[in-house]
Design an enzyme around this catalytic site. Structure first.
Site, short mmCIF file in Angstrom:
data_model
loop_
_atom_site.label_atom_id
_atom_site.label_comp_id
_atom_site.label_asym_id
_atom_site.label_seq_id
_atom_site.Cartn_x
_atom_site.Cartn_y
_atom_site.Cartn_z
N ASP A 121 -2.74 -16.87 0.94
CA ASP A 121 -2.14 -15.58 1.27
C ASP A 121 -0.85 -15.84 2.04
O ASP A 121 -0.85 -16.58 3.02
CB ASP A 121 -3.13 -14.78 2.14
CG ASP A 121 -2.73 -13.33 2.25
OD1 ASP A 121 -2.03 -12.82 1.37
OD2 ASP A 121 -3.13 -12.70 3.25
N HIS A 128 6.93 -6.04 7.26
CA HIS A 128 5.54 -6.19 7.70
C HIS A 128 5.43 -7.18 8.86
O HIS A 128 4.78 -6.90 9.88
CB HIS A 128 4.67 -6.65 6.53
CG HIS A 128 3.28 -7.05 6.93
ND1 HIS A 128 2.33 -6.13 7.31
CD2 HIS A 128 2.67 -8.26 7.02
CE1 HIS A 128 1.20 -6.75 7.60
NE2 HIS A 128 1.38 -8.05 7.44
N GLU A 194 -4.65 -4.31 3.18
CA GLU A 194 -3.31 -4.88 3.02
C GLU A 194 -2.97 -4.81 1.53
O GLU A 194 -3.64 -5.43 0.70
CB GLU A 194 -3.24 -6.32 3.53
CG GLU A 194 -3.37 -6.39 5.06
CD GLU A 194 -2.96 -7.73 5.65
OE1 GLU A 194 -2.99 -8.75 4.92
OE2 GLU A 194 -2.62 -7.77 6.84
N GLU A 196 -1.11 -5.86 -1.51
CA GLU A 196 -0.40 -7.09 -1.87
C GLU A 196 -0.32 -7.25 -3.39
O GLU A 196 -1.03 -6.58 -4.13
CB GLU A 196 -1.11 -8.31 -1.27
CG GLU A 196 -1.37 -8.20 0.23
CD GLU A 196 -1.70 -9.51 0.88
OE1 GLU A 196 -1.52 -10.57 0.24
OE2 GLU A 196 -2.15 -9.49 2.05
N ASP A 228 -6.14 -7.11 0.50
CA ASP A 228 -6.62 -8.14 1.43
C ASP A 228 -7.21 -7.42 2.64
O ASP A 228 -6.59 -7.35 3.71
CB ASP A 228 -5.42 -9.02 1.82
CG ASP A 228 -5.83 -10.14 2.76
OD1 ASP A 228 -6.98 -10.62 2.66
OD2 ASP A 228 -5.00 -10.51 3.59
N ARG A 232 -9.01 -5.90 11.92
CA ARG A 232 -7.95 -6.23 12.89
C ARG A 232 -8.51 -6.68 14.24
O ARG A 232 -7.89 -7.52 14.91
CB ARG A 232 -7.03 -5.02 13.11
CG ARG A 232 -6.33 -4.54 11.86
CD ARG A 232 -5.45 -5.60 11.26
NE ARG A 232 -4.75 -5.11 10.07
CZ ARG A 232 -4.09 -5.89 9.23
NH1 ARG A 232 -4.04 -7.20 9.43
NH2 ARG A 232 -3.50 -5.37 8.19
N GLN A 235 -9.82 -10.22 13.78
CA GLN A 235 -8.65 -11.07 13.57
C GLN A 235 -7.89 -11.34 14.88
O GLN A 235 -7.52 -12.48 15.18
CB GLN A 235 -7.72 -10.40 12.55
CG GLN A 235 -6.46 -11.17 12.20
CD GLN A 235 -5.55 -10.37 11.25
OE1 GLN A 235 -5.94 -9.31 10.74
NE2 GLN A 235 -4.35 -10.87 11.02
N LYS A 248 -10.73 -11.81 7.71
CA LYS A 248 -10.27 -11.64 6.32
C LYS A 248 -11.33 -12.07 5.30
O LYS A 248 -11.30 -11.60 4.16
CB LYS A 248 -9.04 -12.54 6.07
CG LYS A 248 -7.87 -12.29 7.00
CD LYS A 248 -7.02 -11.17 6.50
CE LYS A 248 -5.68 -11.14 7.24
NZ LYS A 248 -4.75 -10.17 6.63
N THR A 252 -11.88 -9.93 -0.50
CA THR A 252 -10.51 -9.72 -0.97
C THR A 252 -10.63 -9.17 -2.38
O THR A 252 -11.23 -9.82 -3.25
CB THR A 252 -9.72 -11.04 -1.00
OG1 THR A 252 -9.79 -11.65 0.30
CG2 THR A 252 -8.28 -10.81 -1.39
N GLU A 355 0.30 -0.85 10.41
CA GLU A 355 1.69 -0.43 10.51
C GLU A 355 1.82 1.09 10.39
O GLU A 355 2.60 1.70 11.12
CB GLU A 355 2.50 -1.08 9.38
CG GLU A 355 2.69 -2.57 9.52
CD GLU A 355 3.33 -3.15 8.27
OE1 GLU A 355 2.59 -3.59 7.37
OE2 GLU A 355 4.56 -3.11 8.17
#
Lengths: 399, 399
Positions: A121, A128, A194, A196, A228, A232, A235, A248, A252, A355
Site C-alpha cells: 500500500d 491525503h 480509504e 484507493e 483499504d 484509526r 492504527q 489495517k 482490504t 479527512e
C-alpha cells in the site's frame, strides 16, 4: 437496453466494448466450479466456454479458476485474449454465438479474481498525506522530509484481501486516546475507509533485477478499486515506529473486476508538477504520461460523500513499481499494490472519513454500506468503468 | 560417526532422534523433482520414499514438492508423521530399510521448504528495541509508549523470502545522512543482519476469528532461523511514518529445515517478568511457559560475533500469534512470522551489527558470509539443533 439483445449497449455504458474487465464467477447450479468471465454491460461472458467453442490457443489459461495463469502469460497474450473478446462482443458474425455464452450479472456469484501474492500500500496523494499528517502529527511538519523524494509505501496483509461484497467485521483491538494513561481493548470506534486504486502484477521479475519506469506496461496487467478499511484508533496507537499493522490487516476489499491497463490508454494524463527534483530512477519527465484520469465516487448508504480525482496523485503507479523493485525485490504474479488514499484539493474530493471530518468523525457505524465506483474517459466519447467495491460493516465480536 | 552406520549418532548430535526437522530437497540426477526429507545427523531421510515403502496413510502429503500440504493437515497428522519418522530412525527392526533411504546432506540441494503466505516481522526483544531506539531516535524515549502494551509488528515481503545459501545482493536505494540536504542513490553503506527466530503457521484460521493464546500449538507447525537482512541507511530515510519497506524487502533468509514445535517442548521456559500489566487477551501468566531456551550463534566469515539468547525475549511467539489475529485477521498455511532481532542484555548477545557497533559500523562488506545457528536443550541431555541460515553478500548492481 433490451433484455433480448444484451450485446446492444448505450454508447456511454461504462462496461462496453472498450472496457472488458476480467473476473471469476460461479453459478448456482455448479457453485464450486469457478471460471473466468468478462463483464459486458450487465452480463458476464463465460470465457472458458468462449475459448472452448472458438478453439482459442489460450483455452488452458482461460479454464483456470483464477486469473493468475492469464496474468502470468504476459502482455502479448493479454492483448491477444482481449482482441478475441472484443471481436466476440462486437463482430456481427459472432453475435449469436456470443449471446449464448452470456449470463446475467445477477445470476452469478463473483469471487476474488486472483490469488494475491504480496500486497503493498502506497501513500501517494499529497493532499491525503498532508491532511493526515496534520491530524496524526499535529506538532510536526505535515509531510515527512522523505515524502517528495520517494513514494512511501509498506506491505499489507495479502491473506485478508477480500472481494467486493464481503462483509467487514468491525475489528477489536487496543485503543488509547492521548488523555488516557493506558490502552483499553474493544471495538474500534474510529472505523474508516480509504478509497484507493489497485494495480495487479502479471509478469513476474527476477530477484535482484529492478524494473524501470518503462517496464510498467510489461509487468502490470490491470487495475481495480480498493477499499483499504482502516481502524484509526488502533492504527494511531500501534503505528510508531514500524507502521500500520492491525489497524489495517482485518480486511482490504477489492473489486471483482480487473480492468486491463490497455483500457485506460485514453485516460493517461500528466501527473501534477513536482516541486522537488526526483532522483533519476524516478524521473518520468520523458516517459509516457503517468497519471490516469480516473474519477472515483464514494457512496455511504447510497449517499455520495466524495469524488476523489485519481489524476491528482503526486506519485504514479509506474514510479511506485519502479521504487518497489529498485532494491532488487522481485515481483510475483498476483502482487497487488495500491495507490494510497486518493484525495484531491477540494473538500468534496477526500478519500477517507478522517479527512472528510477533519479527524472528528463521525466514522462508520455498524450496518453502514460503503461503495466505491470509478470511471475514466475512453475512446470515441466512451466511458471505462471500474468494477465497484462495496462492503457492509458488521458489529464487532465483542460488542 | 561411522560412514557405514549413518543412524548411529553421538548422543549430543543436534540433529538426532529428538530433533527431526523437515525440509525439501532434490538430487543431481533428478534436479526438478523436489521432495520432502527429514534431517538426521548429516543425512537426509527421503520421506516420500519412506511413506511409499511403508504404506503410510500420509503418503499423498509427503509426496508434495513443498511442506504446505503437511502443514495444512493439522496437529494430529504432524504428530503421527513425526512418530513414524522417529520409529524409522530408532527402531532396530527398521534399520536396514531406513538406511537405504538416507542420502548424504552434501549430495542434495535444499530448497525453500514451504510457500510463504504472509510474512510478519515482530520487534519483541526489549534489549534490541531499546538499543535501536537510542540510535534511530536519540532525542526521544528509546521505547515507544506502546512497546510494553503490545507486540509491535509489521508485514514484510513474502516473495523475497529465500532459503539459506541464497546469495544476497547488496541493495541499491535512497540514503540520506542527517547532514545531507537531499538523498543520494546507490548501494547501501550500512548493510546489516538481524538474527531472528521464525514461526511457521500450519493450520489456517477463519477470517474474523481470533486465535487465543491456547491456539498456539494447534496453529504453529514449527520453527526456523531467520536472517532479516537490513539496509540501515535506506531504512532510516524511508521508515517514517509507515515503517520499513525497501530497507528490508530485498531478501529475508530462512533455514532450509523447519523444526517441529514439539521438538522444543523440553526447552520451554518462562519469559522475563513483565513490568507493565498487559490486557487480558495477552495475559499468559496462566499459560504454559511461552519462552524458548534457544541459544543462537552469529558467525561472520567463520568468526563468532554474538550469542543472542532467545529466552530473553519480552514477547512470546504465542502472544505474537494472538495479537496478530485479535482484530479478526485470518491465518493461512505457510504464514511466517519472525520474532524480531534477538538481543540479550550483554554486549556479546546482540543480534545485529547496528547494536554490536553502537550504530557506528563497520557493517557488512561485499563477500562477507553470515551464518546463524542455534540449539536448545532436549530431553535426556540431548541437543535440538535448528538448521543454519547462511548467506554471502554480493556487490550491488550499481557498484
Amino acid at each position: 437496453m433490451s433484455e433480448h439483445h444484451p450485446l446492444d449497449l448505450p454508447e456511454d455504458h461504462p462496461f462496453g466494448p472498450h472496457t472488458l474487465p476480467y473476473g471469476v464467477f460461479s453459478t448456482a447450479d455448479d457453485p464450486t466450479r469457478r471460471r473466468i468471465g468478462v463483464r459486458y454491460g450487465d452480463h458476464v461472458l463465460d470465457l472458458d466456454a468462449l475459448a472452448a467453442t472458438s478453439g482459442s490457443p489460450h483455452a488452458d489459461l482461460l479454464a483456470a479458476p483464477t486469473l493468475n495463469p492469464l496474468l502470468a502469460a504476459g502482455r502479448e497474450t493479454w492483448q491477444a485474449v482481449r482482441e478475441a473478446v472484443r471481436t466476440a462482443v462486437t463482430d456481427p458474425a459472432h453475435r449469436a454465438a456470443t449471446e449464448s455464452l452470456l449470463l446475467p450479472l445477477n445470476a452469478v456469484t463473483l469471487h476474488l479474481p486472483f490469488e494475491v501474492a504480496d500486497y503493498v500500500d502506497f501513500y501517494a496523494s499529497e493532499h491525503h498525506a498532508t491532511n493526515v499528517g496534520r491530524i496524526f502529527r499535529p506538532n510536526a511538519d505535515a509531510l515527512t522530509p522523505n515524502w517528495k523524494h520517494l513514494p512511501i509505501g509498506y506491505h499489507g496483509r495479502a491473506g485478508t484481501v477480500v472481494v467486493s461484497g464481503t462483509p467487514v467485521v468491525r475489528p477489536d483491538g487496543q485503543r488509547k486516546a492521548p488523555a488516557d494513561t493506558a490502552p483499553t481493548f474493544g471495538p474500534s470506534r474510529r472505523l474508516d475507509i480509504e478509497a484507493e486504486v489497485g494495480f495487479v502484477v502479471g509478469t513476474p521479475s527476477a530477484l535482484g533485477e529492478p524494473v524501470g519506469l518503462a517496464g510498467f506496461r510489461d509487468h502490470v496487467f490491470g487495475v481495480c478499486l480498493v477499499n483499504d478499511w482502516s481502524a484509526r484508533d488502533i492504527q494511531a496507537w500501534e503505528y510508531v515506529p514500524l507502521g500500520p499493522f492491525l489497524g489495517k490487516s482485518f480486511a482490504t476489499s477489492v473489486s471483482a473486476w480487473i480492468t486491463p491497463l490497455d483500457a485506460l490508454d485514453h485516460a493517461r494524463t500528466a501527473p501534477p508538477a513536482r516541486d522537488v527534483p526526483v532522483l533519476p530512477y524516478l524521473d518520468d519527465s520523458d516517459a509516457e504520461p503517468g497519471g490516469i484520469d480516473l474519477r472515483i465516487q464514494v457512496d455511504i448508504n447510497g449517499e455520495t460523500v466524495a469524488r476523489p480525482p485519481f489524476s491528482a496523485m503526486y506519485w504514479t503507479a509506474a514510479q511506485q513499481l519502479t521504487h518497489m523493485t529498485v532494491n532488487g525485490a522481485s515481483l510475483r504474479t498476483g502482487d497487488l499494490y495500491a495507490s494510497g488514499t486518493v484525495s484531491g484539493p477540494e473538500p468534496d474530493q477526500l478519500g477517507c472519513l478522517l479527512e472528510l471530518t477533519q479527524g472528528k468523525g463521525p466514522f462508520l457505524e455498524d450496518g453502514d454500506e460503503v461503495t466505491l465506483t470509478a470511471w475514466a474517459p475512453g475512446p470515441e466519447g466512451s466511458r471505462i468503468g471500474l468494477g465497484e467495491v462495496t462492503g457492509r460493516i458488521r458489529p464487532a465480536r465483542t460488542s
